[in-house]
Design a protein around this motif. Structure first.
Motif, mmCIF file in Angstrom:
data_model
loop_
_atom_site.group_PDB
_atom_site.id
_atom_site.type_symbol
_atom_site.label_atom_id
_atom_site.label_comp_id
_atom_site.label_asym_id
_atom_site.label_seq_id
_atom_site.Cartn_x
_atom_site.Cartn_y
_atom_site.Cartn_z
ATOM 1 N N THR A 15 -33.535 12.483 45.220
ATOM 2 C CA THR A 15 -32.455 12.451 46.211
ATOM 3 C C THR A 15 -32.049 13.870 46.582
ATOM 4 O O THR A 15 -32.127 14.792 45.764
ATOM 5 N N ASP A 16 -31.649 14.049 47.826
ATOM 6 C CA ASP A 16 -31.176 15.331 48.333
ATOM 7 C C ASP A 16 -29.938 15.104 49.180
ATOM 8 O O ASP A 16 -29.872 14.133 49.947
ATOM 9 N N MET A 17 -28.967 15.992 49.056
ATOM 10 C CA MET A 17 -27.799 15.976 49.924
ATOM 11 C C MET A 17 -27.838 17.223 50.786
ATOM 12 O O MET A 17 -27.995 18.342 50.279
ATOM 13 N N LEU A 18 -27.686 17.046 52.087
ATOM 14 C CA LEU A 18 -27.703 18.147 53.044
ATOM 15 C C LEU A 18 -26.356 18.218 53.740
ATOM 16 O O LEU A 18 -25.921 17.243 54.353
ATOM 17 N N MET A 19 -25.707 19.374 53.633
ATOM 18 C CA MET A 19 -24.366 19.547 54.187
ATOM 19 C C MET A 19 -24.394 20.509 55.374
ATOM 20 O O MET A 19 -24.979 21.591 55.291
ATOM 21 N N GLU A 20 -23.743 20.100 56.458
ATOM 22 C CA GLU A 20 -23.613 20.981 57.613
ATOM 23 C C GLU A 20 -22.881 22.258 57.199
ATOM 24 O O GLU A 20 -21.864 22.217 56.515
ATOM 25 N N GLY A 21 -23.424 23.386 57.621
ATOM 26 C CA GLY A 21 -22.818 24.666 57.279
ATOM 27 C C GLY A 21 -23.347 25.270 55.998
ATOM 28 O O GLY A 21 -23.155 26.456 55.743
ATOM 29 N N VAL A 22 -24.014 24.458 55.180
ATOM 30 C CA VAL A 22 -24.626 24.949 53.936
ATOM 31 C C VAL A 22 -26.146 24.879 54.042
ATOM 32 O O VAL A 22 -26.851 25.870 53.850
ATOM 33 N N HIS A 23 -26.658 23.689 54.367
ATOM 34 C CA HIS A 23 -28.098 23.476 54.432
ATOM 35 C C HIS A 23 -28.641 23.494 55.853
ATOM 36 O O HIS A 23 -29.845 23.649 56.051
ATOM 37 N N PHE A 24 -27.809 23.284 56.843
ATOM 38 C CA PHE A 24 -28.272 23.311 58.231
ATOM 39 C C PHE A 24 -27.127 23.701 59.151
ATOM 40 O O PHE A 24 -25.949 23.563 58.802
ATOM 41 N N ASN A 25 -27.493 24.210 60.312
ATOM 42 C CA ASN A 25 -26.538 24.636 61.325
ATOM 43 C C ASN A 25 -26.961 24.018 62.647
ATOM 44 O O ASN A 25 -28.066 24.277 63.130
ATOM 45 N N LEU A 26 -26.105 23.206 63.237
ATOM 46 C CA LEU A 26 -26.470 22.505 64.467
ATOM 47 C C LEU A 26 -26.529 23.430 65.678
ATOM 48 O O LEU A 26 -26.878 22.989 66.774
ATOM 49 N N SER A 64 -27.298 12.243 52.944
ATOM 50 C CA SER A 64 -27.822 12.021 51.599
ATOM 51 C C SER A 64 -29.008 11.070 51.698
ATOM 52 O O SER A 64 -28.869 9.960 52.221
ATOM 53 N N ILE A 65 -30.151 11.521 51.220
ATOM 54 C CA ILE A 65 -31.375 10.719 51.319
ATOM 55 C C ILE A 65 -31.999 10.564 49.947
ATOM 56 O O ILE A 65 -32.107 11.530 49.183
ATOM 57 N N THR A 66 -32.364 9.336 49.638
ATOM 58 C CA THR A 66 -33.092 9.033 48.406
ATOM 59 C C THR A 66 -34.472 8.517 48.787
ATOM 60 O O THR A 66 -34.594 7.618 49.631
#
Length: 369
Positions: free
Chosen positions: A49-60, A138-140
């Motif tokens: 599983t991975d959690m991706l947070m806007e501003g931490v892991h990606f920027n729109l 959050s994706i598993t």
């Protein structure tokens, strides 16, 4: 644009998943019930599983939602391949704010499904809720492997060969390129705003009209990506290396330890060596680096070796194999032998191009710093 509140949570899920048809026999029940039902009677089940947070892991500012969906799926699929497994199912949970529409989520799911379709993965469930702090994903991913085929991080032995797939540092250079062009854009915007404020203070209507026209033109700002397309692709659309796993199987090569390179080669090597209780020697001259990566590093006055060692997000495979597989490895395309495993007391070392030894430090991405 359609407001998500018009569909509601279950209406949105139904809208995004109603035409998903299971592709795997192990998927007995997918989306539409309280739980997915899976069957793995004769194999080991792999779950990541991975959690991706806007501003931490990606920027729109950098990445559109379709590419974000693709990347979100691929980084999880990559973890299954890193265990020498086959990805089968995926569970997707999203927290989103009111600034997102139904059409936005359609784009996200289009990218997600493109990645899943590439590797035959079934989307079997998930959750959707609201967020006050930006987009959270959050994706598993669930996969399978025969018990004797699973590859862990702790199986490397003295004299094993260290290999990587593809090339290193390109995704990091893609991020630096995006950061550079963002800085150029916002610097131009800031400079114009200062001039606008001054024109307002002076009551200069003609100047104000011209400056407002220039600011409007910035909406059509075109970043300078010429000749750097590969770097952008590596950052925005990474690929899980299931093709490498297939080649290793066809060549009858069974890695002794393996990881995917998400945080950086240096950090991943530390994980393998620490868990296997070994040391290593890797050679700077053997690190696979693409031409565009080298050119971009020179433009930004960065050390390209440092970028290759610590950049992260390459999602290439790092693995060790017995020394007896040397000839087999050399015959496989897109795999590079970069060093070998040693006894633990010899430490983790980088051998420079002029044959000097340096301690290999784990300086890759740390999301908690």
């Amino acid at each position: 644009m359609t407001d998500i509140s018009k569909l509601g949570e279950f209406g949105l899920i139904r809208h995004l998943t109603q035409d998903i048809k299971p592709q795997n026999k192990s998927t007995l029940k997918g989306v539409g019930d309280d739980c997915a039902v899976l069957s793995y009677p004769d194999s080991q089940v792999l779950v990541t599983t991975d959690m991706l947070m806007e501003g931490v892991h990606f920027n729109l500012t950098y990445i559109d939602l379709k590419h974000l969906g693709y990347k979100s799926a691929m980084v999880n699929i990559s973890d299954i391949f890193a265990m020498n497994g086959t990805p089968r199912q995926m569970i997707v949970s999203i927290a989103l704010s009111k600034r997102f529409t139904v059409e936005d989520m359609e784009q996200f799911y289009a990218g997600l499904r493109m990645a899943c379709d590439k590797w035959g993965v079934d989307i079997v469930g998930g959750d959707t809720t609201s967020s006050y702090t930006g987009l959270a994903i959050s994706i598993t991913c669930i996969g399978e492997a025969q018990a004797d085929q699973v590859v862990y991080r702790n199986g490397a032995h003295d004299t094993d060969l260290i290999c990587v797939s593809g090339d290193l540092g390109a995704a990091y250079m893609g991020l630096q390129l995006l950061e550079r062009e963002k800085t150029v854009y916002y610097q131009q915007l800031e400079d114009l705003q200062k001039k606008i404020n001054q024109a307002k203070a002076e009551g200069n209507e003609a100047q104000l009209k011209m400056l407002n026209s220039q600011r409007a033109a910035l909406n059509d700002f075109q970043p300078d990506f010429a000749g750097k397309e590969y770097l952008l692709q590596r950052q925005l659309k990474p690929e899980a290396r299931g093709d490498i796993i297939q080649r290793l199987r066809e060549a009858n090569i069974h890695p002794t330890a393996m990881m995917d390179i998400s945080d950086g080669l240096s950090s991943e090597l530390h994980h393998i060596c620490n868990q296997s209780g070994v040391g290593c020697r890797i050679y700077e001259k053997n690190l696979p680096i693409d031409y565009q990566t080298a050119v971009m590093a020179e433009e930004l006055n960065l050390n390209v070796t440092t970028c290759a060692l610590n950049g992260g997000e390459d999602y290439e495979l790092l693995f060790t194999v017995p020394i007896g597989d040397h000839e087999k490895i050399e015959q496989l395309d897109d795999i590079k032998l970069i060093g070998h495993i040693t006894r633990p007391e010899l430490g983790l070392m980088l051998i420079s191009r002029d044959n000097q030894e340096f301690d290999l430090r784990a300086q890759g991405w740390n999301p908690l710093k």
